[in-house]
Design a protein around this motif. Structure first.
Motif, short mmCIF file in Angstrom:
data_model
loop_
_atom_site.label_atom_id
_atom_site.label_comp_id
_atom_site.label_asym_id
_atom_site.label_seq_id
_atom_site.Cartn_x
_atom_site.Cartn_y
_atom_site.Cartn_z
N GLY A 1 0.75 9.53 -12.27
CA GLY A 1 0.84 10.76 -11.48
C GLY A 1 0.83 10.48 -9.98
O GLY A 1 1.59 11.09 -9.22
N MET A 2 -0.05 9.55 -9.58
CA MET A 2 -0.12 9.22 -8.15
C MET A 2 1.17 8.56 -7.67
O MET A 2 1.66 8.83 -6.57
N LYS A 3 1.73 7.70 -8.55
CA LYS A 3 3.00 7.05 -8.18
C LYS A 3 4.10 8.10 -8.03
O LYS A 3 4.92 8.02 -7.11
N GLN A 4 4.09 9.06 -8.95
CA GLN A 4 5.13 10.09 -8.89
C GLN A 4 4.99 10.93 -7.62
O GLN A 4 5.99 11.27 -6.97
N LYS A 5 3.74 11.25 -7.26
CA LYS A 5 3.51 12.03 -6.03
C LYS A 5 4.02 11.24 -4.81
O LYS A 5 4.64 11.80 -3.90
N LEU A 6 3.74 9.94 -4.83
CA LEU A 6 4.18 9.10 -3.71
C LEU A 6 5.71 9.04 -3.64
O LEU A 6 6.30 9.11 -2.55
N SER B 1 0.84 -1.20 0.00
CA SER B 1 0.00 0.00 0.00
C SER B 1 0.88 1.26 0.00
O SER B 1 2.08 1.19 0.31
N ALA B 2 0.25 2.38 -0.34
CA ALA B 2 0.98 3.66 -0.35
C ALA B 2 1.56 3.94 1.04
O ALA B 2 2.71 4.35 1.18
N GLU B 3 0.75 3.67 2.06
CA GLU B 3 1.18 3.95 3.43
C GLU B 3 2.39 3.08 3.81
O GLU B 3 3.37 3.56 4.37
N LYS B 4 2.32 1.80 3.44
CA LYS B 4 3.43 0.87 3.79
C LYS B 4 4.70 1.24 3.04
O LYS B 4 5.80 1.11 3.58
N ASN B 5 4.54 1.67 1.77
CA ASN B 5 5.71 2.09 1.00
C ASN B 5 6.44 3.22 1.71
O ASN B 5 7.66 3.21 1.84
N ARG C 1 -4.66 5.60 0.72
CA ARG C 1 -3.45 5.17 1.45
C ARG C 1 -3.37 3.66 1.63
O ARG C 1 -2.27 3.11 1.74
N HIS C 2 -4.53 2.97 1.67
CA HIS C 2 -4.49 1.52 1.89
C HIS C 2 -4.46 0.73 0.59
O HIS C 2 -4.37 -0.50 0.62
N ASP C 3 -4.56 1.43 -0.54
CA ASP C 3 -4.58 0.73 -1.84
C ASP C 3 -3.17 0.33 -2.27
O ASP C 3 -2.21 1.05 -2.00
N ALA C 4 -3.12 -0.80 -2.99
CA ALA C 4 -1.82 -1.23 -3.52
C ALA C 4 -1.35 -0.23 -4.57
O ALA C 4 -2.14 0.25 -5.38
#
Lengths: 262, 310
Positions: free
Chosen positions: B138-143, B94-98, B128-131
């Motif tokens: 764009g979302m990956k880049q923001k993360l 997930s985004a949060e775990k990353n 935040r809980h999504d894989a």
């Protein structure tokens, strides 16, 4: 060595590996199957030896050392458990580094304060712990059941109910598995192609299956098999682990691992 | 603050020795945004890798906030953030775990709170809980940007932060970079987006294996094109251009259509004299302005000149 960073690496490896329930099956099934198989064999032997003991008491046969037979068999059977987790751990260790390379996630990790030693230690430990614990749990069940059948001795480590015997089995398993997982890591850190790496690392791990029985065979042949012999092997494995850990750090090229595709 | 002295990196290849970075020397002040511009394969990523202690230089030294690469690697890694060319996130996590993983690797105090702060800041809180595998580019880049800035580094190396992003997300990223600057962080920005470099960067360096030029966009423009004045007339006669060119303070003069382009040192003082001369010659002036040259023009001219020299 920073324990927090090592645990972060381990936690990440486990999260990535165990999100698929089939991986659990791959970890748990082989030890469970081995324990079941060896219990069946022991069950049969138990009855055969029981019958032989009756013949002995009736003086129908004069001499047969039934306890020695079962102790000798137990030595070999326990070594199957010692050798079992190596293949899975090696595959995990190699797969962990290959997956990082393929997803290009190695670069951000190596840009953190994580040292090469912490990185390798975390990855290898993450690969070693689950298979070793699965094998040891199966071994514990095996020992419990065989003791209930009266099979309590092995030549190499004495009474199977003793903590020293169990600790020796656990240490041997952990060290041997760790040694092979480190080898898998070294192979993977120097190769890129996933299939080739997995094949090389797994083939390498197959040697582990021959190592414990070969040690016992050699020990018997030279009539040195016993607790001291086991301790010497543990010492040797410990030394080999330390050497290979240092070697893996020296061979882990932070530089080329990022861009050199072999 | 980044100080680079004669930084050089050679790679041994099958065809011989490849010089990726040749004798790079530059200085980036604290709290500045430095735009590192150059074509693909110019050696920008190699430079960033050397500065983030991922690669060892063949020759030369560099220091980040007083810590030398090659000597104080742990200290540097703890103080810099890196956004790599590819996000390099874990798709099944997930985004949060990353982010939590990197919070722990960087030794962030109270990583959970810091991760939540950045998830809100990057508008990823709801997901935040999504894989991460299910995220858009764009979302990956923001993360990935959140990951680079999570430990509040003094210096951030951002490799193509807005590449391939839609205008909304690109703006969010640019605003975030400006916010980081306002907090006093130094940003080393590798980009192909010249418009973005112009808007964000205090100084820029144009690089193709070696540093071709480095200054503020305004100074580079002056160095390349001087202060070119444009006089738009109702019509132009060739003689007028010659007459104006003979004025002592005019270094260059040319005409194109109805426009006369004049190179002068001090237009504020010299333009009135030119206007007087033109009026005396009988010219009718529609307007006078200073020629503006885009960063793209500067960049292309420098790169072309470097190619011609080679």
């Amino acid at each position: 060595m920073n324990a927090r960073r090592i645990y972060a690496v381990m936690d990440k490896e486990w999260t990535l590996t165990f999100h698929n329930w089939l991986v659990w099956v791959a970890i748990l099934l082989p030890p469970a199957a081995l324990a079941a198989l060896l219990l069946c064999v022991c069950h049969q032997i138990h009855f055969v030896l029981d019958y032989v003991s009756q013949l002995l008491t009736q003086n129908k046969i004069t001499q047969l050392k039934t306890d020695e037979w079962s102790a000798w068999l137990m030595d070999y059977f326990l070594m199957f458990f010692v050798a079992l987790p190596a293949a899975n751990a090696t595959r995990f260790a190699a797969g962990g580094i290959i997956a990082d390379k393929a997803s290009r996630s190695l670069e951000p990790q190596l840009a953190t304060p994580l040292t090469t030693g912490e990185f390798i230690f975390g990855k290898v430990l993450a690969a070693v712990v689950p298979p070793v614990f699965a094998a040891m749990a199966a071994c514990g069940i095996f020992l419990h059941v065989t003791r209930s059948w009266g099979i309590t001795q092995c030549h190499l480590l004495g009474n199977t109910g003793n903590w020293s015997c169990r600790a020796a089995i656990f240490t041997l398993t952990l060290l041997l598995t760790n040694l092979l997982a480190l080898s898998g890591f070294i192979i993977a850190s120097r190769k890129t192609e996933a299939r080739g790496t997995s094949l090389t690392a797994t083939s390498f791990a197959q040697f582990a299956r021959f190592f414990p029985p070969a040690c016992i065979y050699w020990g018997y042949k030279r009539q040195i098999a016993g607790a001291t012999w086991a301790l010497e092997i543990i010492g040797l494995l410990l030394l080999a682990n330390a050497v290979l850990f240092l070697f893996s750090q020296a061979l882990f090229q932070r530089e080329t691992i990022l861009f050199k595709w072999k | 603050m980044i100080e680079i002295q004669n930084l050089t990196k050679h790679f041994s290849t099958r065809v011989g020795n490849l010089v990726a970075v040749d004798n790079l020397s530059l200085s980036v002040g604290a709290g500045q945004i430095f735009g590192f511009l150059g074509p693909n394969g110019a050696g920008k990523t190699t430079t960033v890798r050397m500065l983030t202690c991922l690669l060892r230089p063949t020759v030369g030294t560099a220091s980040i906030n007083g810590f030398s690469i090659g000597r104080d690697e742990q200290e540097i890694r703890a103080r810099v953030g890196l956004l790599t060319e590819t996000p390099g996130l874990y798709d099944t996590m997930s985004a949060e775990k990353n982010l939590l993983l990197f919070g722990r690797l960087y030794g962030v105090k109270n990583p959970v709170r810091q991760v939540h702060r950045f998830l809100h800041m990057m508008e990823l809180w709801e997901r935040r809980h999504d894989a991460v595998g299910a995220f858009s580019k764009g979302m990956k880049q923001k993360l990935a940007i959140a990951r680079a800035a999570l430990h509040n580094p003094d210096v951030l190396f951002l490799d193509e932060p807005t590449s391939g992003l839609d205008p909304d997300i690109a703006k969010l990223v640019r605003d975030f970079i400006l916010e980081l600057k306002s907090e006093g962080r130094t940003i080393f920005l590798c980009t192909h987006n010249l418009d973005e470099a112009e808007r964000l960067c205090d100084t820029i360096g144009i690089f193709k294996h070696r540093l071709l030029a480095s200054d503020t966009p305004k100074n580079l423009r002056r160095k390349m094109f001087g202060r070119e004045q444009v006089f738009r007339l109702v019509h132009i006669e060739a003689e007028w251009v010659q007459r104006i060119y003979h004025l002592p303070f005019v270094s260059q003069a040319r005409a194109a259509g109805n426009q006369m382009y004049l190179q002068v040192d001090n237009p504020e003082e010299q333009n009135p004299a030119i206007v007087r001369q033109l009026v005396e010659l009988g010219a009718e002036i529609q307007y006078v302005t200073e020629a503006s040259h885009s960063l793209e023009e500067i960049y292309l001219r420098i790169i072309q000149e470097a190619e011609a020299t080679n």
